[in-house]
Motif scaffolding. Structure first.
Motif: not given
Length: 286
Positions: A71-74, A84-87
């Motif tokens: 959520a923060k990355l989004l 983001i999914a990979c992260r």
């Protein structure tokens, strides 16, 4: 005072190790057995301790941290949903999207574009629990009749099982003063599938007995236990355990040993209002 707080500090240090490991490995599979090993918590009590100190089951904590990080990355980066999914440890974006929607009720893309959307959940209401203890005592080996049940804890036929045990006592002339009703829970419902949860419904005895059919005879190991007396509804026992593991045990510098807990029931739920039910909880300590 230093001695009293040492176990609390030790628990917090071990929890911090777990948190740091999770935060530093969000992009990898996180194995709960590995977390138990690096934490050095007793394997008998790992899930109880972490749930009490984290405020949620360890598996739920890992998922929440993954999704909150997403959520923060989004919200604050230009990274793609795939990146983001990979992260945060999801193999494909669709897996992240499904988990994100289940948790927050919105898709990652919609959350990114809708800056007014709030995903923070309301705080849980804190229960006022009546818990006395601990009273540390040495418990002798106890002999008991028991019926082993499997299934979700709240759905088990405790009453019918104890009726069958008492009928067996009557038939075999096993009655003696001071017989007690005990339940031993072998599994954690946040870890084991509900249909596989194991419970022993026990009735303590002093006379010799032989197993017959579903009714077994066993010894409940003795040793040092911290006993807590809880007065209130069985519905709140989970929160009682959280309080015991997160506060009462470490605050009293009590260290756990490798054995299961058990509960002793002091009055009859069919004849007692829930708020007056009395349960003794025995936690094995060193």
């Amino acid at each position: 005072m230093q001695q009293r707080t040492s176990t609390t500090e030790e628990y917090q240090r071990q929890i911090n190790i777990i948190k740091d490991y999770i935060n530093n490995n969000l992009d990898k599979p996180i194995d709960l057995s590995e977390l138990a090993e690096i934490s050095h918590f007793s394997p008998w009590h790992f899930h109880r301790i972490t749930r009490a100190l984290l405020g949620e089951p360890i598996g739920s904590y890992v998922v929440r941290i993954r999704l909150e990080t997403a959520a923060k990355l989004l919200r604050y980066t230009d990274m793609s949903v795939s990146e983001i999914a990979c992260r945060v440890g999801y193999d494909v974006p669709t897996s992240l999207s499904k988990a994100f929607r289940q948790q927050y009720g919105i898709s990652p893309i919609d959350y990114r574009t809708n800056r007014e959307y709030t995903i923070m959940k309301t705080e849980k209401k804190i229960l006022q629990l009546s818990i006395k203890g601990p009273k540390v005592m040495d418990i002798p080996v106890t002999k008991a009749l028991y019926i082993s049940l499997t299934g979700r804890y709240g759905s088990l036929d405790f009453s019918g099982s104890w009726q069958r045990l008492w009928q067996f006592v009557k038939e075999k002339k096993l009655f003696s003063a001071g017989m007690e009703h005990i339940a031993i829970y072998h599994d954690d419902p946040k870890v084991t599938e509900s249909e596989k949860l194991r419970t022993d419904i026990c009735l303590t005895i002093k006379k010799e007995a032989r197993p017959q059919g579903e009714i077994g005879v066993k010894e409940i190991k003795g040793g040092k236990f911290a006993m807590f007396l809880y007065k209130g509804s069985y519905d709140h026992l989970d929160e009682v355990y959280n309080t015991i593991y997160s506060k009462l045990l470490p605050d009293n510098n009590l260290r756990l040993r490798d054995y299961h807990c058990f509960e002793k029931y002091l009055n009859h739920p069919g004849k007692t209002v829930p708020e007056k039910l009395k349960t003794e909880i025995y936690i094995p300590v060193e």
